[in-house]
Design a protein around this motif. Structure first.
Motif: not given
Length: 547
Positions: A2-10, A18, A145
């Protein structure tokens, strides 16, 4: 993931700045490296740059020739570099921390944010730090984050990697074929960083050359030392059980019905995990003892919060301490968080003497209590609950408020039996004295109005009498100890009356109905002023609800 998905989206959304909160730079760097290499996140490769004040820049794991170790020059290089990239600045947080924050660095960051947004290259600057050091001038420019502590799956991977590395060592033995043992070992290490977890596992192996279920206590002890370093939380491994509490059957039944309420089986019933209980009442009647036994009964860790340590003297550190407590408690879930004498921390919230720190910490705590998703069961104890803010006592914060009154006759008998059995174990101490029902009933009648703590001290004082004269215990030793005790019911008669009146409306009695004698009303007498008329009899505190 979930963290990877959120960070990649940012990163893909071109967020220029960030701030990632983490204690684990190495694990975070590895996570970003894997994310950038994963084509499901990024179709176009981007370089990963790392910067420290000691090494300058490292690109994709290789040191750069240019010796750039000052933050100003590092930011200037990022600005002028003609390529896409993710730039992780490991030590920049120290130049942003109050009160000596570097104004030139702040200015360069603000300008860099604007240029990245309007530039031709895809750049993202990530500042890492163990806490939030963001000056007001950058509040609107940076997105925060949190990189959480490792999950059980990650800890499990570390455990098996360590085992595989030492598998050829014939002097070591690994008895973890049972999946339940593996799960318990990983749960014991939850709340630690990966490095701390690896150290705890390694220490367990080195101590006796074996890694098995017996090492759970070793890992827990190592975890205790690590958690207590910050001085905010005390990690305890209580050995007390529910049976060690005399009486309070109503409260004990309520807790027993919620055992394993965070498990998969509870999810089948669509049950929400219990948030916590508030236990109020008279000092010495078992509030703290109950808090300690909950974790033993549920087989989860117990964390004791020192609210005095949270309110640190440095500006902004109190709020930071509270966030640290919440983060640590959630990382150890499922667990019990015990807050002793909570009224001492929040009684002045909103008053003229509050500088605003207590109000902000109280707001953070309330929001967390309302919205927390991980199972952190809060047990708050209070002696003077009427001084607490009403927002804390409404439904939704705590599942129930229990009132612990002076022990009834039935409860005093149980308490005496527990302490007599615990203390008098040697035949030379008991001698010819027969500790039977008649013996206990005599003491039960004479200790009317005594708290559980006062009853325990009566037993201890009587034993000291016999010890001092090097003889066996007698009934007269106990009677002398009782006669020499001035109980709480005498010294704090008015307080007992007031708190019972409060509890009769607002709290549930912790004492079971079958332990209350029909029509029983304890008399609260002030024997220090005998000339005054006898005070009005107040019924025992707490609504009589049976669970």
């Amino acid at each position: 993931m979930a963290f990877n998905s959120e960070l990649s989206a940012l990163i893909k959304a071109r967020f220029p700045l960030i701030y990632v909160l983490t204690w684990e730079e190495k694990r975070f760097i590895t996570t970003v490296q894997n994310m950038l290499a994963d084509t499901s996140f990024f179709s176009k490769p981007r370089a990963l740059w790392e910067w420290t004040v000691t090494d300058g820049f490292i690109k994709n794991g290789q040191p750069e020739k240019a010796d750039i170790r000052t933050p100003a020059r590092a930011l200037e290089m990022i600005d002028t570099l003609p390529e896409d990239g993710v730039f992780i600045l490991k030590d920049l947080y120290s130049f942003l921390a109050l009160p000596q924050c570097d104004q030139a660095v702040i200015r360069l960051l603000k300008d860099l944010v604007w240029r990245i947004k309007n530039g031709n290259h895809l750049k993202t600057v990530i500042i890492t730090g163990h806490d939030k050091f963001i000056p007001d001038a950058l509040q609107k420019e940076v997105l925060i984050k949190e990189f959480a502590l490792p999950t059980r799956e990650e800890i499990r991977e570390v455990l098996f990697t360590l085992i595989e590395q030492n598998r050829q060592n014939k002097k070591l033995r690994f008895d973890i074929a049972d999946e339940q043992t593996v799960t318990r070992l990983c749960e014991a290490a939850c709340g630690l960083t990966l490095n701390e977890a690896e150290n705890a596992f390694a220490l367990s192996i080195v101590k006796d050359g074996v890694l098995d279920a017996q090492d759970i206590s070793t890992i827990a002890e190592e975890k205790k030392q690590i958690i207590q370093r910050n001085g905010l939380l005390e990690f305890s491994i209580p050995k007390l059980k529910m049976e060690d509490i005399g009486g309070l059957e109503n409260l004990k039944k309520w807790l027993e019905k919620r055992t394993s309420s965070w498990s998969e089986r509870a999810h089948k019933y669509n049950l929400p995990a219990p948030r916590g209980v508030m236990i109020t009442g008279l000092p010495g009647c078992g509030k703290s003892l109950t808090a300690k036994t909950v974790s033993t009964s549920w087989n989860v860790p117990l964390l004791r919060l020192d609210m005095g340590a949270v309110f640190s003297g440095l500006v902004g550190s109190s709020e930071r301490n509270m966030r640290s407590v919440i983060q640590t408690a959630e990382s150890m879930a499922p667990c019990v968080l015990w807050i002793d004498e909570i009224e001492k921390a929040f009684s002045g919230v909103g008053s003229s003497g509050d500088s605003g720190v207590a109000t902000r910490i109280f707001g953070t705590f309330l929001t967390w209590m309302q919205e927390k998703e991980k199972f952190v069961f809060v047990v708050a104890t209070a002696n003077n609950i009427d001084s607490l803010p009403p927002e804390l006592l409404r439904k939704g914060r705590f599942d129930e408020i229990f009132f612990v009154d002076l022990p009834t006759q039935a409860e005093r008998k149980i308490i005496l039996s527990i302490h007599l059995k615990k203390r008098i174990t040697h035949p030379e101490v008991s001698g010819t004295t027969v500790i039977d029902d008649a013996f206990i009933n005599t003491l039960t009648d004479k200790t009317e109005g005594f708290t559980g703590a006062e009853i325990e001290q009566v037993v201890i004082s009587a034993l000291f009498e016999a010890f001092a004269e090097n003889r066996a215990i007698t009934l007269n030793d106990f009677i002398t100890a009782i006669d020499n005790t001035v109980p709480l019911i005498v010294t704090q008669a008015e307080k007992i009356r007031a708190i019972r009146e409060w509890a009769n409306v607002r709290a549930v009695s912790a004492t079971s109905l079958h332990h209350k004698v029909a029509g029983e009303i304890d008399t609260v007498q002030d024997t220090t002023t005998p000339k005054k008329p006898e005070p009005e009899l107040i019924p025992r505190g707490g609504r009589s609800v049976e669970f």
